[in-house]
Design a protein around this motif. Structure first.
Motif, short mmCIF file in Angstrom:
data_model
loop_
_atom_site.label_atom_id
_atom_site.label_comp_id
_atom_site.label_asym_id
_atom_site.label_seq_id
_atom_site.Cartn_x
_atom_site.Cartn_y
_atom_site.Cartn_z
N VAL A 63 6.54 27.41 31.32
CA VAL A 63 7.79 28.12 31.58
C VAL A 63 8.91 27.11 31.78
O VAL A 63 8.87 26.29 32.71
CB VAL A 63 7.68 29.01 32.83
CG1 VAL A 63 8.93 29.88 32.97
CG2 VAL A 63 6.42 29.87 32.80
N ASP A 64 9.91 27.15 30.90
CA ASP A 64 11.08 26.28 31.04
C ASP A 64 12.23 26.94 30.29
O ASP A 64 12.04 27.45 29.19
CB ASP A 64 10.81 24.88 30.48
CG ASP A 64 11.80 23.86 30.98
OD1 ASP A 64 13.03 24.09 30.87
OD2 ASP A 64 11.37 22.81 31.49
N ASP A 65 13.40 26.94 30.90
CA ASP A 65 14.56 27.58 30.29
C ASP A 65 15.24 26.71 29.24
O ASP A 65 16.13 27.18 28.53
CB ASP A 65 15.57 28.02 31.35
CG ASP A 65 16.09 26.87 32.18
OD1 ASP A 65 15.31 25.98 32.56
OD2 ASP A 65 17.30 26.88 32.49
N MET A 88 10.40 31.60 28.39
CA MET A 88 11.69 30.97 28.63
C MET A 88 12.26 31.24 30.01
O MET A 88 13.29 30.69 30.37
CB MET A 88 12.69 31.35 27.56
CG MET A 88 13.03 32.79 27.50
SD MET A 88 14.14 33.05 26.10
CE MET A 88 14.53 34.76 26.33
N ASN A 89 11.59 32.10 30.79
CA ASN A 89 12.08 32.36 32.14
C ASN A 89 10.97 32.95 33.00
O ASN A 89 9.89 33.31 32.50
CB ASN A 89 13.31 33.27 32.11
CG ASN A 89 13.03 34.61 31.46
OD1 ASN A 89 12.05 35.29 31.77
ND2 ASN A 89 13.90 35.00 30.53
N GLY A 90 11.25 33.06 34.28
CA GLY A 90 10.26 33.55 35.22
C GLY A 90 9.86 34.99 35.00
O GLY A 90 8.68 35.35 35.14
N ALA A 91 10.81 35.86 34.64
CA ALA A 91 10.50 37.27 34.41
C ALA A 91 9.51 37.43 33.25
O ALA A 91 8.56 38.21 33.32
CB ALA A 91 11.78 38.06 34.15
N ILE A 119 9.55 27.86 41.88
CA ILE A 119 8.83 28.06 43.14
C ILE A 119 8.70 29.56 43.43
O ILE A 119 7.63 30.04 43.81
CB ILE A 119 9.53 27.30 44.28
CG1 ILE A 119 9.39 25.79 44.02
CG2 ILE A 119 8.94 27.68 45.64
CD1 ILE A 119 10.23 24.90 44.90
N GLN A 120 9.78 30.31 43.19
CA GLN A 120 9.71 31.77 43.36
C GLN A 120 8.71 32.37 42.37
O GLN A 120 7.92 33.26 42.72
CB GLN A 120 11.08 32.40 43.16
CG GLN A 120 12.09 32.04 44.23
CD GLN A 120 13.51 32.44 43.84
OE1 GLN A 120 13.90 32.33 42.68
NE2 GLN A 120 14.27 32.91 44.83
N LEU A 121 8.74 31.87 41.15
CA LEU A 121 7.80 32.32 40.12
C LEU A 121 6.37 32.08 40.57
O LEU A 121 5.53 32.98 40.51
CB LEU A 121 8.07 31.61 38.79
CG LEU A 121 6.97 31.72 37.74
CD1 LEU A 121 6.73 33.18 37.34
CD2 LEU A 121 7.31 30.87 36.53
N LEU A 122 6.10 30.89 41.05
CA LEU A 122 4.74 30.55 41.47
C LEU A 122 4.28 31.45 42.62
O LEU A 122 3.15 31.94 42.61
CB LEU A 122 4.65 29.08 41.88
CG LEU A 122 3.30 28.61 42.41
CD1 LEU A 122 2.17 28.92 41.43
CD2 LEU A 122 3.36 27.13 42.72
N ASN A 123 5.14 31.68 43.59
CA ASN A 123 4.77 32.54 44.71
C ASN A 123 4.44 33.96 44.24
O ASN A 123 3.46 34.56 44.68
CB ASN A 123 5.87 32.56 45.77
CG ASN A 123 5.97 31.24 46.51
OD1 ASN A 123 5.00 30.51 46.65
ND2 ASN A 123 7.17 30.92 46.97
N GLN A 124 5.25 34.50 43.32
CA GLN A 124 4.98 35.84 42.78
C GLN A 124 3.76 35.84 41.87
O GLN A 124 2.97 36.79 41.86
CB GLN A 124 6.20 36.37 42.05
CG GLN A 124 7.37 36.67 42.98
CD GLN A 124 8.56 37.26 42.25
OE1 GLN A 124 8.41 38.03 41.30
NE2 GLN A 124 9.76 36.90 42.70
#
Length: 181
Positions: A63-65, A88-91, A119-124
Protein backbone atom coordinates in the motif's frame (compact mmCIF):
# COMPACT_ATOMS: atom_id res chain seq x y z
CA UNK A 1 23.45 -0.81 -4.03
CA UNK A 2 19.89 -0.75 -5.35
CA UNK A 3 17.94 2.10 -3.76
CA UNK A 4 14.40 3.43 -3.98
CA UNK A 5 14.23 7.12 -3.20
CA UNK A 6 11.27 9.48 -3.46
CA UNK A 7 11.87 13.16 -4.01
CA UNK A 8 11.05 15.37 -1.03
CA UNK A 9 7.44 16.42 -0.79
CA UNK A 10 6.57 20.08 -0.62
CA UNK A 11 4.89 21.73 2.35
CA UNK A 12 1.47 23.33 2.46
CA UNK A 13 -0.48 20.23 1.49
CA UNK A 14 0.82 20.17 -2.07
CA UNK A 15 2.87 17.13 -2.93
CA UNK A 16 5.72 17.32 -5.36
CA UNK A 17 5.58 14.61 -8.02
CA UNK A 18 8.66 12.51 -8.42
CA UNK A 19 10.33 10.84 -11.33
CA UNK A 20 10.01 7.10 -11.92
CA UNK A 21 13.77 7.11 -12.51
CA UNK A 22 14.63 6.88 -8.84
CA UNK A 23 16.23 3.48 -8.93
CA UNK A 24 19.86 4.08 -8.02
CA UNK A 25 21.96 1.05 -8.79
CA UNK A 26 25.13 -0.30 -10.18
CA UNK A 27 22.68 -1.95 -12.63
CA UNK A 28 20.42 0.09 -14.90
CA UNK A 29 16.65 -0.08 -14.58
CA UNK A 30 16.60 -1.41 -18.15
CA UNK A 31 18.31 -4.53 -16.82
CA UNK A 32 15.03 -5.39 -15.09
CA UNK A 33 13.00 -5.53 -18.30
CA UNK A 34 11.20 -8.77 -19.07
CA UNK A 35 13.83 -11.11 -17.61
CA UNK A 36 14.26 -11.65 -13.87
CA UNK A 37 17.44 -10.05 -12.54
CA UNK A 38 20.39 -12.24 -11.69
CA UNK A 39 20.45 -13.58 -8.15
CA UNK A 40 23.16 -11.11 -7.17
CA UNK A 41 20.88 -8.26 -8.21
CA UNK A 42 17.71 -9.92 -6.88
CA UNK A 43 18.79 -10.44 -3.31
CA UNK A 44 22.09 -8.60 -3.07
CA UNK A 45 24.06 -11.63 -1.89
CA UNK A 46 24.80 -13.69 -5.00
CA UNK A 47 22.63 -16.64 -3.99
CA UNK A 48 22.66 -19.68 -6.26
CA UNK A 49 18.89 -20.01 -5.90
CA UNK A 50 16.68 -18.97 -8.82
CA UNK A 51 13.31 -17.32 -8.48
CA UNK A 52 11.66 -20.55 -9.67
CA UNK A 53 13.45 -22.50 -6.93
CA UNK A 54 12.55 -20.03 -4.19
CA UNK A 55 10.84 -21.56 -1.17
CA UNK A 56 7.13 -21.02 -0.65
CA UNK A 57 7.11 -17.23 -0.52
CA UNK A 58 4.39 -15.05 0.90
CA UNK A 59 1.65 -12.96 -0.60
CA UNK A 60 2.32 -9.30 0.13
CA UNK A 61 -0.28 -6.54 0.20
CA UNK A 62 1.60 -3.36 -0.78
CA UNK A 63 0.00 0.00 0.00
CA UNK A 64 1.50 3.31 -1.13
CA UNK A 65 -0.13 6.42 -2.55
CA UNK A 66 2.85 7.19 -4.80
CA UNK A 67 2.33 5.17 -8.03
CA UNK A 68 5.96 5.21 -9.22
CA UNK A 69 7.33 4.15 -5.85
CA UNK A 70 4.63 1.50 -5.46
CA UNK A 71 5.61 0.14 -8.88
CA UNK A 72 9.29 -0.04 -7.96
CA UNK A 73 8.66 -1.82 -4.66
CA UNK A 74 6.19 -4.15 -6.38
CA UNK A 75 8.84 -4.95 -8.99
CA UNK A 76 11.51 -5.61 -6.35
CA UNK A 77 9.24 -8.03 -4.52
CA UNK A 78 7.91 -9.76 -7.64
CA UNK A 79 11.42 -10.23 -9.00
CA UNK A 80 12.33 -11.83 -5.68
CA UNK A 81 9.56 -14.40 -5.99
CA UNK A 82 6.83 -12.83 -3.86
CA UNK A 83 3.25 -12.50 -5.03
CA UNK A 84 2.26 -8.85 -4.64
CA UNK A 85 -1.17 -7.29 -4.50
CA UNK A 86 -1.07 -3.51 -4.57
CA UNK A 87 -3.40 -0.82 -3.29
CA UNK A 88 -3.14 2.94 -3.67
CA UNK A 89 -4.69 3.82 -0.32
CA UNK A 90 -5.78 2.49 3.04
CA UNK A 91 -9.47 2.16 2.15
CA UNK A 92 -8.64 -0.02 -0.84
CA UNK A 93 -6.34 -2.15 1.33
CA UNK A 94 -9.03 -2.61 3.98
CA UNK A 95 -11.45 -3.80 1.30
CA UNK A 96 -8.91 -6.41 0.22
CA UNK A 97 -8.30 -7.50 3.79
CA UNK A 98 -12.05 -7.79 4.43
CA UNK A 99 -12.25 -10.44 1.70
CA UNK A 100 -11.71 -13.76 3.52
CA UNK A 101 -10.83 -15.44 0.23
CA UNK A 102 -7.85 -13.17 -0.36
CA UNK A 103 -4.58 -14.52 0.97
CA UNK A 104 -2.38 -11.87 2.56
CA UNK A 105 0.67 -12.97 4.51
CA UNK A 106 2.27 -9.54 4.97
CA UNK A 107 1.08 -5.93 4.86
CA UNK A 108 3.63 -3.37 3.66
CA UNK A 109 2.43 0.22 3.88
CA UNK A 110 3.70 3.74 3.59
CA UNK A 111 3.09 5.65 6.82
CA UNK A 112 2.10 9.07 5.48
CA UNK A 113 -0.87 8.79 3.11
CA UNK A 114 -3.99 10.90 2.63
CA UNK A 115 -7.14 10.02 4.59
CA UNK A 116 -5.82 6.91 6.35
CA UNK A 117 -2.20 6.71 7.52
CA UNK A 118 -0.28 3.46 7.36
CA UNK A 119 -0.44 3.20 11.15
CA UNK A 120 -4.22 3.69 11.16
CA UNK A 121 -4.46 1.16 8.33
CA UNK A 122 -2.42 -1.38 10.27
CA UNK A 123 -4.51 -0.97 13.42
CA UNK A 124 -7.75 -1.48 11.44
CA UNK A 125 -6.20 -4.32 9.42
CA UNK A 126 -5.40 -6.19 12.60
CA UNK A 127 -9.05 -6.05 13.67
CA UNK A 128 -9.85 -7.87 10.42
CA UNK A 129 -6.80 -10.16 10.55
CA UNK A 130 -5.37 -10.39 14.06
CA UNK A 131 -1.62 -10.97 14.14
CA UNK A 132 -1.12 -9.92 10.51
CA UNK A 133 2.63 -9.31 10.04
CA UNK A 134 3.42 -5.83 8.80
CA UNK A 135 6.22 -3.58 7.65
CA UNK A 136 5.90 0.20 7.49
CA UNK A 137 8.01 2.49 5.31
CA UNK A 138 8.44 6.23 5.19
CA UNK A 139 10.65 8.94 3.80
CA UNK A 140 9.54 11.40 6.44
CA UNK A 141 11.32 12.41 9.63
CA UNK A 142 10.48 10.83 12.99
CA UNK A 143 8.61 14.01 13.99
CA UNK A 144 6.26 13.78 11.00
CA UNK A 145 5.75 10.05 11.51
CA UNK A 146 4.93 10.64 15.20
CA UNK A 147 2.04 12.89 14.11
CA UNK A 148 0.42 9.75 12.66
CA UNK A 149 0.82 7.70 15.84
CA UNK A 150 3.31 5.15 17.02
CA UNK A 151 3.77 1.93 15.09
CA UNK A 152 2.52 -1.10 17.02
CA UNK A 153 5.14 -2.98 18.98
CA UNK A 154 7.18 -5.34 16.85
CA UNK A 155 6.43 -3.54 13.57
CA UNK A 156 9.56 -2.28 11.88
CA UNK A 157 9.79 1.02 10.06
CA UNK A 158 11.92 0.93 6.93
CA UNK A 159 13.23 4.42 6.13
CA UNK A 160 13.16 5.59 2.51
CA UNK A 161 15.37 5.50 0.58
CA UNK A 162 16.20 1.84 1.07
CA UNK A 163 18.32 -0.73 -0.69
CA UNK A 164 16.72 -3.72 -2.37
CA UNK A 165 18.40 -6.19 -0.04
CA UNK A 166 17.31 -4.12 3.01
CA UNK A 167 13.70 -4.37 1.84
CA UNK A 168 14.01 -8.13 1.38
CA UNK A 169 15.64 -8.59 4.79
CA UNK A 170 12.84 -6.60 6.45
CA UNK A 171 10.21 -8.63 4.60
CA UNK A 172 11.82 -11.90 5.72
CA UNK A 173 12.11 -10.59 9.27
CA UNK A 174 8.46 -9.48 9.37
CA UNK A 175 7.42 -12.91 8.15
CA UNK A 176 9.64 -14.58 10.73
CA UNK A 177 11.72 -16.24 8.06
CA UNK A 178 15.44 -16.32 7.61
CA UNK A 179 17.19 -15.83 4.30
CA UNK A 180 16.71 -18.88 2.09
CA UNK A 181 19.86 -21.02 1.79
Amino acid sequence: VNTVSPRPRSTGGVRTPFSPYLFESTHSLAAFGSEPPSDSVRDGVGSEESVAEAPDLAVVLLVDDEPALRMLVWRMLERSGYTVRECMNGAEALACLADPGMQVDLLISDVVMPELSGIQLLNQARTLRPGLPALLMSGYSDDVIAEHGAPPEGVHLLPKPFAWNDLLEEVRSALGRSRPN
